[in-house]
Scaffold this motif. Sequence first.
Motif, PDB file in Angstrom:
ATOM      1  N   ARG A   8       0.813  -1.257  -0.029  1.00  0.00           N
ATOM      2  CA  ARG A   8       0.027  -0.217  -0.082  1.00  0.00           C
ATOM      3  C   ARG A   8       0.834   1.402  -0.207  1.00  0.00           C
ATOM      4  NH1 ARG A   8      -3.311   0.519   5.487  1.00  0.00           N
ATOM      5  NH2 ARG A   8      -1.121   1.345   6.156  1.00  0.00           N
ATOM      6  N   GLU A   9       0.267   2.217  -0.830  1.00  0.00           N
ATOM      7  CA  GLU A   9       1.259   3.314  -0.831  1.00  0.00           C
ATOM      8  C   GLU A   9       0.368   4.494  -0.801  1.00  0.00           C
ATOM      9  OE1 GLU A   9       3.509   4.106  -4.323  1.00  0.00           O
ATOM     10  OE2 GLU A   9       1.729   3.905  -5.465  1.00  0.00           O
ATOM     11  N   LEU A  10       0.847   5.863   0.056  1.00  0.00           N
ATOM     12  CA  LEU A  10       0.034   6.842  -0.073  1.00  0.00           C
ATOM     13  C   LEU A  10       0.064   7.675  -1.389  1.00  0.00           C
ATOM     14  CD1 LEU A  10      -0.984   9.422   1.636  1.00  0.00           C
ATOM     15  CD2 LEU A  10       1.074  10.046   2.149  1.00  0.00           C
ATOM     16  N   VAL A  11      -0.984   7.923  -1.697  1.00  0.00           N
ATOM     17  CA  VAL A  11      -1.024   8.881  -3.066  1.00  0.00           C
ATOM     18  C   VAL A  11      -1.196  10.185  -2.871  1.00  0.00           C
ATOM     19  CG1 VAL A  11      -2.377   9.066  -5.418  1.00  0.00           C
ATOM     20  CG2 VAL A  11      -2.050   6.810  -4.104  1.00  0.00           C
ATOM     21  N   ALA A  12      -1.836  10.710  -1.953  1.00  0.00           N
ATOM     22  CA  ALA A  12      -2.022  11.996  -1.724  1.00  0.00           C
ATOM     23  C   ALA A  12      -3.082  12.270  -0.477  1.00  0.00           C
ATOM     24  CB  ALA A  12      -3.054  12.642  -2.903  1.00  0.00           C
TER      25      ALA A  12
ATOM     26  N   TYR B  45       1.626  14.843  -2.465  1.00  0.00           N
ATOM     27  CA  TYR B  45       1.734  14.108  -3.093  1.00  0.00           C
ATOM     28  C   TYR B  45       2.729  12.895  -3.589  1.00  0.00           C
ATOM     29  CZ  TYR B  45      -2.328  17.179  -4.752  1.00  0.00           C
ATOM     30  OH  TYR B  45      -3.326  17.784  -4.629  1.00  0.00           O
ATOM     31  N   GLU B  46       2.374  11.841  -3.864  1.00  0.00           N
ATOM     32  CA  GLU B  46       3.448  10.937  -4.036  1.00  0.00           C
ATOM     33  C   GLU B  46       4.054  11.288  -5.339  1.00  0.00           C
ATOM     34  OE1 GLU B  46       5.453   7.508  -5.992  1.00  0.00           O
ATOM     35  OE2 GLU B  46       3.513   8.165  -6.587  1.00  0.00           O
ATOM     36  N   ASP B  47       5.274  11.101  -5.536  1.00  0.00           N
ATOM     37  CA  ASP B  47       6.048  11.801  -6.677  1.00  0.00           C
ATOM     38  C   ASP B  47       5.535  11.277  -8.141  1.00  0.00           C
ATOM     39  OD1 ASP B  47       9.537  11.704  -5.318  1.00  0.00           O
ATOM     40  OD2 ASP B  47       7.821  13.013  -5.063  1.00  0.00           O
ATOM     41  N   SER B  48       5.112  10.043  -8.203  1.00  0.00           N
ATOM     42  CA  SER B  48       4.676   9.670  -9.591  1.00  0.00           C
ATOM     43  C   SER B  48       3.312  10.427 -10.053  1.00  0.00           C
ATOM     44  CB  SER B  48       4.451   8.166  -9.462  1.00  0.00           C
ATOM     45  OG  SER B  48       3.347   7.749  -8.713  1.00  0.00           O
ATOM     46  N   VAL B  49       2.489  10.851  -8.892  1.00  0.00           N
ATOM     47  CA  VAL B  49       1.282  11.526  -9.341  1.00  0.00           C
ATOM     48  C   VAL B  49       1.107  12.864  -9.420  1.00  0.00           C
ATOM     49  CG1 VAL B  49       0.081   9.438  -8.358  1.00  0.00           C
ATOM     50  CG2 VAL B  49       0.135  11.825  -7.071  1.00  0.00           C
ATOM     51  N   LYS B  50       2.377  13.592  -8.855  1.00  0.00           N
ATOM     52  CA  LYS B  50       2.330  15.092  -9.020  1.00  0.00           C
ATOM     53  C   LYS B  50       2.050  15.864 -10.296  1.00  0.00           C
ATOM     54  CE  LYS B  50       5.475  15.319  -4.928  1.00  0.00           C
ATOM     55  NZ  LYS B  50       7.037  16.044  -4.591  1.00  0.00           N
TER      56      LYS B  50
ATOM     57  N   ARG C 107      -0.691  15.492 -11.724  1.00  0.00           N
ATOM     58  CA  ARG C 107      -1.674  14.678 -12.621  1.00  0.00           C
ATOM     59  C   ARG C 107      -3.019  14.405 -11.741  1.00  0.00           C
ATOM     60  NH1 ARG C 107      -1.009   9.575 -13.745  1.00  0.00           N
ATOM     61  NH2 ARG C 107       0.313   9.173 -12.032  1.00  0.00           N
ATOM     62  N   PHE C 108      -2.569  14.247 -10.356  1.00  0.00           N
ATOM     63  CA  PHE C 108      -3.810  14.224  -9.297  1.00  0.00           C
ATOM     64  C   PHE C 108      -3.980  15.307  -8.375  1.00  0.00           C
ATOM     65  CE2 PHE C 108      -3.488   9.260  -8.860  1.00  0.00           C
ATOM     66  CZ  PHE C 108      -3.476   9.047 -10.187  1.00  0.00           C
ATOM     67  N   THR C 109      -4.999  15.800  -7.905  1.00  0.00           N
ATOM     68  CA  THR C 109      -5.325  16.672  -7.187  1.00  0.00           C
ATOM     69  C   THR C 109      -6.471  16.239  -5.967  1.00  0.00           C
ATOM     70  OG1 THR C 109      -5.046  18.090  -8.770  1.00  0.00           O
ATOM     71  CG2 THR C 109      -6.230  19.133  -6.894  1.00  0.00           C
ATOM     72  N   VAL C 110      -5.942  16.548  -4.794  1.00  0.00           N
ATOM     73  CA  VAL C 110      -6.726  16.294  -3.705  1.00  0.00           C
ATOM     74  C   VAL C 110      -7.447  17.373  -3.279  1.00  0.00           C
ATOM     75  CG1 VAL C 110      -4.847  16.414  -2.025  1.00  0.00           C
ATOM     76  CG2 VAL C 110      -6.980  14.947  -1.315  1.00  0.00           C
ATOM     77  N   SER C 111      -8.652  17.190  -2.567  1.00  0.00           N
ATOM     78  CA  SER C 111      -9.458  18.568  -2.213  1.00  0.00           C
ATOM     79  C   SER C 111     -10.617  17.980  -1.418  1.00  0.00           C
ATOM     80  CB  SER C 111     -10.164  19.089  -3.250  1.00  0.00           C
ATOM     81  OG  SER C 111     -10.865  18.278  -4.238  1.00  0.00           O
ATOM     82  N   ARG C 112     -11.062  18.951  -0.608  1.00  0.00           N
ATOM     83  CA  ARG C 112     -12.108  18.461   0.489  1.00  0.00           C
ATOM     84  C   ARG C 112     -13.271  19.668   0.541  1.00  0.00           C
ATOM     85  NH1 ARG C 112      -8.991  19.026   6.133  1.00  0.00           N
ATOM     86  NH2 ARG C 112      -8.296  21.258   5.903  1.00  0.00           N
ATOM     87  N   ASP C 113     -14.388  18.836   0.806  1.00  0.00           N
ATOM     88  CA  ASP C 113     -15.461  20.018   0.812  1.00  0.00           C
ATOM     89  C   ASP C 113     -16.054  19.929   2.409  1.00  0.00           C
ATOM     90  OD1 ASP C 113     -17.956  21.291   0.913  1.00  0.00           O
ATOM     91  OD2 ASP C 113     -18.502  21.014  -1.306  1.00  0.00           O
ATOM     92  N   SER C 114     -15.899  20.592   3.220  1.00  0.00           N
ATOM     93  CA  SER C 114     -16.390  20.497   4.550  1.00  0.00           C
ATOM     94  C   SER C 114     -17.710  20.552   4.639  1.00  0.00           C
ATOM     95  CB  SER C 114     -15.412  21.394   5.499  1.00  0.00           C
ATOM     96  OG  SER C 114     -15.733  22.833   5.093  1.00  0.00           O
ATOM     97  N   ALA C 115     -18.292  21.379   3.861  1.00  0.00           N
ATOM     98  CA  ALA C 115     -19.868  21.328   3.920  1.00  0.00           C
ATOM     99  C   ALA C 115     -20.655  19.945   3.711  1.00  0.00           C
ATOM    100  CB  ALA C 115     -20.460  22.474   3.077  1.00  0.00           C
TER     101      ALA C 115
END
Length: 121
Positions: free
Chosen positions: A45-49, A60-65, A67-75
């Motif tokens: 298992r590896e941490l992606v973001a 971000y894990e180097d291979s996904v920088k 290309r991937f975007t993590v975000s959150r919507d607290s509402a």
Amino acid sequence: VQLVESGGGLVQPGGSLKLTCVASGITFFNHYAWSWYRRAPGKERELVAGVLSHDDGTHYEDSVKGRFTVSRDSAKETVFLQMNSLKPEDTAVYYCHANWGPLIRPDFGSWGQGTQVTVSS
């Protein structure tokens, strides 16, 4: 805390997917660190973001920088992982994780059930 992921599927190389993680049974959503992990067949298992609770910093894990975007919507108590320019090596089961505190801590907290992402032509 319960986490439910969705959004996985089969996509061609170069395509995009958006994973969603909906939390329930949670209070103080923004006091949690949120992260996405993946486990590919035969690999650890590896941490992606991830997004940190105290300053909204992201990791971000180097291979996904780029290309991937993590975000959150607290509402909506929801966390997202937008995945673009997908590659076959991104194929894995993706898991949402949440832990109380400022930093990402996979050794405790809650896990979702996982969602399969397959990148193939």
